[in-house]
Motif scaffolding. Structure first.
Motif, PDB file in Angstrom:
ATOM      1  N   TRP A   5       0.811  -1.212   0.000  1.00 33.11           N
ATOM      2  CA  TRP A   5       0.000   0.000   0.000  1.00 33.11           C
ATOM      3  C   TRP A   5       0.845   1.262   0.000  1.00 33.11           C
ATOM      4  CZ3 TRP A   5      -4.912   0.657  -1.161  1.00 33.11           C
ATOM      5  CH2 TRP A   5      -5.833  -0.383  -0.973  1.00 33.11           C
ATOM      6  N   CYS A   6       2.036   1.213   0.635  1.00 31.62           N
ATOM      7  CA  CYS A   6       2.774   2.458   0.848  1.00 31.62           C
ATOM      8  C   CYS A   6       4.188   2.144   1.319  1.00 31.62           C
ATOM      9  CB  CYS A   6       2.052   3.311   1.887  1.00 31.62           C
ATOM     10  SG  CYS A   6       1.750   2.445   3.456  1.00 31.62           S
ATOM     11  N   PRO A   7       5.088   3.146   1.301  1.00 31.82           N
ATOM     12  CA  PRO A   7       6.463   2.913   1.736  1.00 31.82           C
ATOM     13  C   PRO A   7       6.613   2.507   3.193  1.00 31.82           C
ATOM     14  CG  PRO A   7       6.352   4.883   0.382  1.00 31.82           C
ATOM     15  CD  PRO A   7       4.931   4.477   0.663  1.00 31.82           C
ATOM     16  N   GLU A   8       5.587   2.690   4.005  1.00 31.40           N
ATOM     17  CA  GLU A   8       5.665   2.254   5.410  1.00 31.40           C
ATOM     18  C   GLU A   8       5.605   0.736   5.561  1.00 31.40           C
ATOM     19  OE1 GLU A   8       4.151   6.476   5.496  1.00 31.40           O
ATOM     20  OE2 GLU A   8       3.755   4.689   4.297  1.00 31.40           O
ATOM     21  N   GLY A   9       5.533   0.003   4.472  1.00 30.25           N
ATOM     22  CA  GLY A   9       5.532  -1.455   4.542  1.00 30.25           C
ATOM     23  C   GLY A   9       4.188  -2.047   4.910  1.00 30.25           C
ATOM     24  N   LEU A  10       3.099  -1.412   4.490  1.00 29.57           N
ATOM     25  CA  LEU A  10       1.743  -1.894   4.772  1.00 29.57           C
ATOM     26  C   LEU A  10       1.317  -2.816   3.631  1.00 29.57           C
ATOM     27  CD1 LEU A  10      -0.379  -1.131   7.038  1.00 29.57           C
ATOM     28  CD2 LEU A  10      -1.483   0.257   5.284  1.00 29.57           C
ATOM     29  N   TYR A  11       1.271  -4.108   3.904  1.00 30.63           N
ATOM     30  CA  TYR A  11       0.952  -5.101   2.879  1.00 30.63           C
ATOM     31  C   TYR A  11      -0.485  -5.596   3.041  1.00 30.63           C
ATOM     32  CZ  TYR A  11       5.861  -5.373   1.523  1.00 30.63           C
ATOM     33  OH  TYR A  11       7.117  -5.068   1.061  1.00 30.63           O
ATOM     34  N   ASP A  26      12.483   0.105  12.292  1.00 24.96           N
ATOM     35  CA  ASP A  26      13.535  -0.768  11.770  1.00 24.96           C
ATOM     36  C   ASP A  26      13.482  -0.894  10.250  1.00 24.96           C
ATOM     37  OD1 ASP A  26      11.173  -2.148  11.607  1.00 24.96           O
ATOM     38  OD2 ASP A  26      11.951  -4.027  12.444  1.00 24.96           O
ATOM     39  N   LEU A  27      12.688  -0.060   9.600  1.00 29.48           N
ATOM     40  CA  LEU A  27      12.499  -0.203   8.154  1.00 29.48           C
ATOM     41  C   LEU A  27      13.617   0.433   7.344  1.00 29.48           C
ATOM     42  CD1 LEU A  27      10.607  -1.254   5.938  1.00 29.48           C
ATOM     43  CD2 LEU A  27       9.384   0.928   6.030  1.00 29.48           C
ATOM     44  N   GLY A  28      14.299   1.430   7.896  1.00 25.17           N
ATOM     45  CA  GLY A  28      15.294   2.143   7.103  1.00 25.17           C
ATOM     46  C   GLY A  28      14.613   3.154   6.196  1.00 25.17           C
ATOM     47  N   GLU A  29      15.218   3.402   5.039  1.00 22.07           N
ATOM     48  CA  GLU A  29      14.686   4.366   4.086  1.00 22.07           C
ATOM     49  C   GLU A  29      14.554   3.704   2.720  1.00 22.07           C
ATOM     50  OE1 GLU A  29      16.950   7.981   4.123  1.00 22.07           O
ATOM     51  OE2 GLU A  29      17.033   8.031   6.310  1.00 22.07           O
ATOM     52  N   PRO A  30      13.536   2.846   2.541  1.00 21.53           N
ATOM     53  CA  PRO A  30      13.426   2.084   1.290  1.00 21.53           C
ATOM     54  C   PRO A  30      13.140   2.940   0.080  1.00 21.53           C
ATOM     55  CG  PRO A  30      11.439   1.829   2.594  1.00 21.53           C
ATOM     56  CD  PRO A  30      12.430   2.562   3.451  1.00 21.53           C
ATOM     57  N   TRP A  31      12.613   4.140   0.278  1.00 22.14           N
ATOM     58  CA  TRP A  31      12.250   4.970  -0.861  1.00 22.14           C
ATOM     59  C   TRP A  31      13.071   6.250  -0.963  1.00 22.14           C
ATOM     60  CZ3 TRP A  31       8.965   1.547  -2.797  1.00 22.14           C
ATOM     61  CH2 TRP A  31       8.502   1.774  -4.100  1.00 22.14           C
ATOM     62  N   GLY A  32      13.898   6.546   0.017  1.00 22.72           N
ATOM     63  CA  GLY A  32      14.681   7.764  -0.045  1.00 22.72           C
ATOM     64  C   GLY A  32      13.815   8.993   0.146  1.00 22.72           C
ATOM     65  N   TRP A  45      11.084   9.895   3.185  1.00 25.33           N
ATOM     66  CA  TRP A  45      10.611   8.727   3.927  1.00 25.33           C
ATOM     67  C   TRP A  45      11.709   8.289   4.889  1.00 25.33           C
ATOM     68  CZ3 TRP A  45       5.622   7.970   3.049  1.00 25.33           C
ATOM     69  CH2 TRP A  45       5.085   8.405   1.825  1.00 25.33           C
ATOM     70  N   SER A  46      11.451   8.405   6.176  1.00 23.19           N
ATOM     71  CA  SER A  46      12.444   8.008   7.170  1.00 23.19           C
ATOM     72  C   SER A  46      11.747   7.702   8.483  1.00 23.19           C
ATOM     73  CB  SER A  46      13.469   9.125   7.378  1.00 23.19           C
ATOM     74  OG  SER A  46      12.873  10.249   8.009  1.00 23.19           O
ATOM     75  N   ALA A  47      12.460   6.958   9.335  1.00 23.45           N
ATOM     76  CA  ALA A  47      11.909   6.649  10.655  1.00 23.45           C
ATOM     77  C   ALA A  47      11.735   7.919  11.481  1.00 23.45           C
ATOM     78  CB  ALA A  47      12.823   5.656  11.371  1.00 23.45           C
ATOM     79  N   LEU A  48      12.644   8.884  11.320  1.00 23.81           N
ATOM     80  CA  LEU A  48      12.527  10.136  12.069  1.00 23.81           C
ATOM     81  C   LEU A  48      11.237  10.857  11.716  1.00 23.81           C
ATOM     82  CD1 LEU A  48      13.624  12.386  13.882  1.00 23.81           C
ATOM     83  CD2 LEU A  48      14.822  13.302  11.872  1.00 23.81           C
ATOM     84  N   ARG A  49      11.027  11.134  10.441  1.00 24.59           N
ATOM     85  CA  ARG A  49       9.819  11.842  10.031  1.00 24.59           C
ATOM     86  C   ARG A  49       8.576  10.994  10.274  1.00 24.59           C
ATOM     87  NH1 ARG A  49       9.704  15.961   5.282  1.00 24.59           N
ATOM     88  NH2 ARG A  49       8.068  14.599   4.524  1.00 24.59           N
ATOM     89  N   GLY A  50       8.677   9.714   9.922  1.00 32.99           N
ATOM     90  CA  GLY A  50       7.517   8.838  10.044  1.00 32.99           C
ATOM     91  C   GLY A  50       7.087   8.589  11.475  1.00 32.99           C
ATOM     92  N   GLY A  51       7.994   8.797  12.427  1.00 29.11           N
ATOM     93  CA  GLY A  51       7.628   8.654  13.835  1.00 29.11           C
ATOM     94  C   GLY A  51       6.934   9.874  14.399  1.00 29.11           C
ATOM     95  N   LEU A  52       6.916  10.977  13.623  1.00 32.01           N
ATOM     96  CA  LEU A  52       6.333  12.230  14.097  1.00 32.01           C
ATOM     97  C   LEU A  52       5.106  12.665  13.307  1.00 32.01           C
ATOM     98  CD1 LEU A  52       9.674  14.182  14.637  1.00 32.01           C
ATOM     99  CD2 LEU A  52       8.194  13.206  16.414  1.00 32.01           C
ATOM    100  N   ILE A  53       5.121  12.433  11.999  1.00 32.78           N
ATOM    101  CA  ILE A  53       3.988  12.819  11.149  1.00 32.78           C
ATOM    102  C   ILE A  53       3.669  11.672  10.195  1.00 32.78           C
ATOM    103  CG2 ILE A  53       4.488  15.284  11.257  1.00 32.78           C
ATOM    104  CD1 ILE A  53       5.674  14.952   8.383  1.00 32.78           C
TER     105      ILE A  53
END
Length: 282
Positions: free
Chosen positions: A61-67, A254-260, A263-271
């Motif tokens: 579904w998205c870079p967050e790894g939602l399958y 623990d996903l890293g930055e699969p899309w560059g 997309w990152s754990a830092l940003r994704g953990g806040l917004i």
């Protein structure tokens, strides 16, 4: 998953030279011409870079790894008629066909559909039903499908997204589901950078002018359109669709930055980086 290459202020790489990037109006015809040409020219590079991560028959579904096989946002699809809109190489459609759905896959780009056919042939699969068309002009009869889905495809890449929602409602059967994932609208307020510099508001969330990459003559090469959450809800309800759920997946640390890009754990953990709209036609 065509649109994960999102390049807009809140959506992706923004790789165009600064003097060739604009925030300006871009009508539907200009948007279609630009994006068809861009995706035809870049499909090979896109599939080479992201094909392994996407898989050949997985529904991401998205870079967050939602399958889909884990979250089951579409439910049981066996025996149902399903259309994937903005399918790219039709990885999601291929997954659904493997679960017993009768599938059609639509994309604006002929080259993306050629990659879909290549994967079918390489894997010895029955060929998918592939259709090249503008998502705001779906070439199907009314009430043709039980489910419509799109994972970062088509919706941000059309100027008249309200018309797309009306078309979706038209081809859905009563009780049918229309589910689509897009870059979360809040991303448009932030620069597309994965670190702390990407957490500072630089753009107005309320500025609906699209992001346009253009040549020296001002001809658009790539266009991506922004809608607020409220805009999306209004487009859906006015089309006769009922919003059932809005999924905003968290970014796994623990996903890293699969899309560059942003997309990152830092940003994704806040917004939130993604919004998945689940709607139903009553």
């Amino acid at each position: 998953m065509e649109g994960t290459e999102s390049r807009a202020p809140g959506g992706g790489s923004g790789s165009g030279a600064a003097d060739l990037v604009a925030r300006r109006e871009a009508a539907q015809d200009e948007t279609v011409r630009a994006n068809r040409t861009w995706w035809d020219a870049n499909a090979d590079e896109y599939q080479a870079e992201h094909g392994e991560y996407l898989g050949d028959a997985r529904f991401l579904w998205c870079p967050e790894g939602l399958y889909e096989d884990e979250v089951k946002l579409l439910g049981d699809v066996a025996g149902l008629d399903v259309l994937e809109i903005g399918c790219g190489a039709a990885q999601c459609a291929r997954y659904l066909a493997g679960r017993g759905a009768r599938v059609a896959a639509l994309d604006l780009s002929a080259r993306q559909l050629q990659h879909a056919r290549r994967i079918d042939e390489q894997e010895g699969r029955a060929p998918l039903r592939l259709v090249q068309a503008d998502a705001t002009r779906l070439p199907f009869a009314a009430e043709s499908f039980d489910i419509l889905c799109s994972a970062f495809g088509a919706v941000p890449f059309v100027a008249d997204s309200a018309r797309l929602m009306r078309e979706a409602a038209r081809v859905l059967r009563p009780g049918g589901v229309w589910a689509f994932a897009v870059p979360h609208p809040v991303r448009w307020a932030l620069p597309d950078l994965p670190g702390e510099e990407g957490l500072v508001v630089r753009h107005s969330y309320f500025d609906r002018r699209p992001y346009v990459e253009q040549d020296e003559q001002g001809r658009a090469d790539y266009v991506e359109h922004h809608r607020t959450l409220g805009d999306r809800v209004r487009e859906l309800t006015r089309a006769g669709l009922r919003l059932v759920d809005l999924v905003e997946p968290e970014y796994p640390r623990d996903l890293g930055e699969p899309w560059g890009g942003g997309w990152s754990a830092l940003r994704g953990g806040l917004i939130p980086g993604t919004a998945v709209f689940i709607t139903r036609k009553d």
